[in-house]
Write an enzyme that holds these catalytic residues in place. Structure first.
Site, short mmCIF file in Angstrom:
data_model
loop_
_atom_site.label_atom_id
_atom_site.label_comp_id
_atom_site.label_asym_id
_atom_site.label_seq_id
_atom_site.Cartn_x
_atom_site.Cartn_y
_atom_site.Cartn_z
CD GLU A 30 -2.96 -1.07 0.15
OE1 GLU A 30 -3.16 0.02 -0.41
OE2 GLU A 30 -3.55 -2.12 -0.17
CB SER B 2 -46.67 -37.23 35.61
OG SER B 2 -47.82 -37.92 35.14
#
Length: 827
Positions: free
Chosen positions: A126, A402
């Protein structure tokens, strides 16, 4: 890998700072300002004259005047940078990265955490002169200016790392896209100012955390995790070169979409590193030969149902901006090791009962001492649409069978209404349901009646008739109140809505709530958890703990869970009696057989539940250290084939709780003081008398019977029957049966069963209303097109917006509160 030549850099500051403007700018800095002046005039000749006449100071003042509306350069570092929210397990292992789908993911790192290879590759690619230029590259600018003038358009870029940083942080998206000369000038001026104010290391660190690397990855840490599933500090040279090449064109070099282009770009980066003296050719060739194995699943998504649950909790506590941009670090209660074990066991055990149409399951594990959720499996497979896998069945209300019975008896023990040795009748009985309603006639699962039974026998063997008798004694209101205090967040209808069948599971509950309720039983009646945000009278004041700690990106603690002293919901004596019954393998052998799946390698209390049509199979059980709840069934309510609680959910419960506690010490359920062991009459529960059978059990102090059982009386021998002849019916021609007739659907005799109404052809709104009016529950709507329905002519016969199909089918008798799913023709 060490480089053959390194450009010296300043030491990396761990704490950012702003230094004052320097005196005596360097020649390059002055030259940069002069070049910018040249770019502001129409011809190079005029610029040269102005430079000769007025010098650099005049040009600098002119640039200041022309750029007075630009943002201050301090914003490069002061402007907030969005960061992803990270969700971890209790040991700091990543579960999920939460980020704005319209933005991306980012985790900030310091420069000293970034490997030199990635820094060198970035600079080579860059901005080779990064550490010596004044923020702009004067020669590159001149070259670009000449090319732009000749071609009458921008054909050459000259952006340094500093310029790219300025463009990304200080400029709007529209300005970034602009290729005008004016925008380029502004960018260059700001870059020079940033270079004058901040060190090169500060600029480079911010750049490497800011830039876009594609696939929603912003910054090098997110890029490293996305493409290689590792922290940036662990990148190899080959991987660093690949990442460094992405910012120029993230889409074009996307390793997933364009692997060949990404590889070619990596080779270019390696050669640039050779060119600028960071690598030898041999080092570059070795890196080029290294295979690039990309992470196949860029997004980590462990414990998906739990993470989704945590996300909903975070959305209630934090703003959207905090969640998507604040870089929160969320440490949850989940243990990823236990979670993985749970997921594996659920999958493997379901495979053994799949032939019985058991396709889905959920599991929740909680530490009763802290209220913390240690595992949550919401379905057998989050990604399997055929089982509606993304629905979290741990948070979906289902009829619990139950599993509510222990709270029925707990209330009776706590209020001295009954003891484990109290006698209940398991015999045919009718309960009046009010004017115009048929009587309620409960029965046991095997349709047998056992006569007088103790409470221990009734609860251990999950007998229905005695449980209904006990509820009739204590009252439905009292059971609802108890369940709500213990953590059940559903069951908010009036008591008459559920009736006496509530103790048998006629009202839907969530697995997470039920497991949390059992956690209080395991913790001797003391509820531990996180305070409810908006507590209401008569409802639970605490809830399960999913989040242990939340910090912001800087480490500041925003939330920290500390287990409270707890709320006493029941006495240790009453809860121990329930635990003792549920842990009694001998007492439950009548129904489950000795040494069933409900028995593990240490003391454990456990209860099963099964709904009447086998749509739900439950098992919830605990030791002093761990509570585990399991549900098995189908999200679409399809019934299973005789999959009882012990056989379905019980298998998963047994295997998981043993695996989870494999390394944990064996703990007994400590018996509290205030209990006595005594014998009572086996048939009446009263004080024993000679000549009558007795049972021995535990009692809370003060609950022993004071009345004695009646003395036995001699039983006379029955008279000898007189033989009689059996009449033989005369032979006759059998009467032929009448032709078969269609019997209209009759209303069910059980008030807790309802007939599913016909919904096909109704509008969506009417169908939802009919479902609710029938005592059933609505669910999500499936909108279908003609491609979703095999019978095209039938599809076309139903107007848009009306019901195409339903589940369960019309005419079936189902428990009150059952969910009904409808498919509607898409408008």
């Amino acid at each position: 890998m060490s480089a053959t030549k390194r450009i010296p850099r300043k030491p990396n500051p761990l704490v950012r700072y702003s230094r004052p403007r320097r005196r005596g700018d360097s020649f390059l800095s002055s030259l940069a300002v002069a070049v910018l002046g040249i770019m502001l005039v129409t011809t190079f000749a005029v610029s040269a004259v102005l430079l000769a006449l007025f010098g650099f100071r005049v040009v600098g003042e002119l640039s200041d005047y022309l750029t007075r509306d630009l943002p201050p350069v301090d914003q490069v570092f002061s402007k907030s940078v969005f960061q992803s929210t990270m969700i971890y397990d209790r040991k700091g292992r990543l579960l999920y990265e939460l980020f704005d789908p319209q933005g991306g993911r980012r985790t900030l790192v310091h420069l000293n955490q970034i490997p030199p290879a990635l820094i060198d590759a970035t600079i080579s690619t860059e901005d080779p002169n990064f550490y010596t230029n004044p923020g702009v590259d004067p020669l590159a600018i001149m070259r670009a200016l000449v090319q732009d003038t000749v071609h009458r358009q921008i054909v050459s870029g000259a952006s340094t790392i500093t310029q790219q940083l300025v463009r990304n942080v200080l400029m709007t998206p529209q300005e970034r896209q602009s290729q005008s000369l004016g925008r380029k000038v502004e960018e260059a001026i700001l870059a020079v100012r940033v270079s004058e104010r901040y060190s090169k290391d500060e600029i480079l660190e911010r750049y490497l955390n800011e830039i876009n690397y594609g696939n929603l990855a912003y910054g090098v840490e997110a890029a490293s995790e996305t493409y290689f599933d590792k922290p940036v500090g662990q990148l190899t040279l080959a991987q660093a070169a690949l990442i460094a090449g992405l910012p120029q064109a993230p889409a074009a070099y996307d390793p997933y979409q364009h692997p060949n282009a990404a590889k070619q770009r990596q080779l270019e980066v390696l050669q640039l590193m050779v060119k600028h003296g960071y690598l030898t050719q041999a080092q570059a060739d070795a890196a080029a030969a290294e295979p690039l194995d990309y992470h196949s699943a860029p997004t980590v998504f462990e414990a998906p149902h739990f993470v989704t649950y945590v996300r909903s909790l975070l959305e209630d506590r934090f703003s959207r901006q905090q969640l998507y941009e604040g870089g929160l670090r969320v440490y949850t209660s989940i243990d990823l090791d236990l979670q993985n074990q749970a997921e594996t066991i659920v999958k493997n055990r379901l495979a053994t009962i799949k032939a019985d149409n058991a396709n889905n399951a959920a599991l929740v594990a909680i530490d009763p001492r802290t209220g913390e959720i240690l595992a949550m499996v919401g379905s057998a497979n989050f990604y399997d649409d055929s089982i509606q896998g993304q629905i979290n069945m741990a948070l979906t209300a289902r009829q619990p069978g139950s599993t509510l019975k222990p709270f029925n008896y707990l209330y009776a023990f706590e209020h001295r209404i009954a003891t484990p040795a109290s006698i209940l009748m398991d015999s045919p009985i009718e309960y009046s349901m009010g004017k115009g309603q048929p009587p309620y006639q409960p029965h046991d699962a095997d349709y047998k009646f056992r006569g007088p039974v103790t409470v221990r026998r009734a609860l251990a063997n999950s007998l229905n008739v005695p449980a209904v008798e006990m509820l009739n004694k204590i009252g439905i209101n009292q059971l609802l109140y108890t369940l709500h205090l213990f953590g059940i967040t559903t069951l908010q209808q009036p008591p008459g809505y559920y009736g006496l069948s509530l103790t048998l599971g006629s009202g839907p509950v969530r697995l997470l709530d039920l497991t949390f309720a059992y956690a209080t039983l395991a913790n001797e009646g003391l509820q531990i958890g996180e305070p409810v945000a908006t507590p209401q009278a008569g409802q639970t004041q605490l809830e399960p703990v999913a989040i242990l700690r939340v910090t912001d990106a800087s480490g500041k603690v925003l939330y920290n869970y500390r287990p409270p002293a707890g709320i006493r919901l029941a006495s240790p004596q009453a809860t121990w009696l329930i635990t003792d019954i549920l842990a009694d393998d001998a007492a439950r052998a009548e129904t489950f057989g000795p040494h069933s799946y409900l028995e593990i390698n240490r003391p454990a209390a456990v209860k099963t539940g099964t709904t009447e049509e086998f749509q739900d199979s439950w098992t919830v059980g605990y030791t002093p250290q761990l509570v585990v709840g399991v549900w098995v069934g189908n999200a679409n309510d399809q019934p299973m084939k005789n999959v009882f609680g012990a056989r379905g959910a019980g298998l998963i419960w047994h295997e998981f709780i043993e695996a989870a506690l494999k390394s944990a010490p064996v703990m007994q359920f400590a018996r509290p003081s205030g209990l006595v062991r005594a014998s009572v009459d086996a048939e009446t529960g009263l004080r024993p008398v000679p000549g009558r059978p007795t049972v021995t059990d535990w009692f809370i102090d003060g609950t022993l019977p004071t009345e004695s059982a009646p003395m036995p009386t001699p039983t006379p021998l029955p008279p000898t029957p007189v033989p009689t002849a059996t009449p033989v019916p005369p032979t006759s021609t059998p009467v032929p049966a009448p032709p078969e007739q269609v019997t209209p659907i009759a209303a069910p005799s059980n008030p807790n069963l309802v007939v599913v109404p016909s919904l096909v052809g109704l509008t969506e709104a009417d169908a939802q209303r009919v479902i609710t009016d029938s005592g059933l529950m609505t669910s999500y709507v499936n909108y279908q097109t003609i491609n979703d329905v095999p019978d095209r002519s039938f599809f076309l016969s139903i107007p848009p917006g009306r019901v195409l199909s339903q589940l369960p089918q019309a005419g079936l008798q189902v428990p009150r509160g059952t969910r009904v799913y409808i498919a509607v023709r898409k408008p």
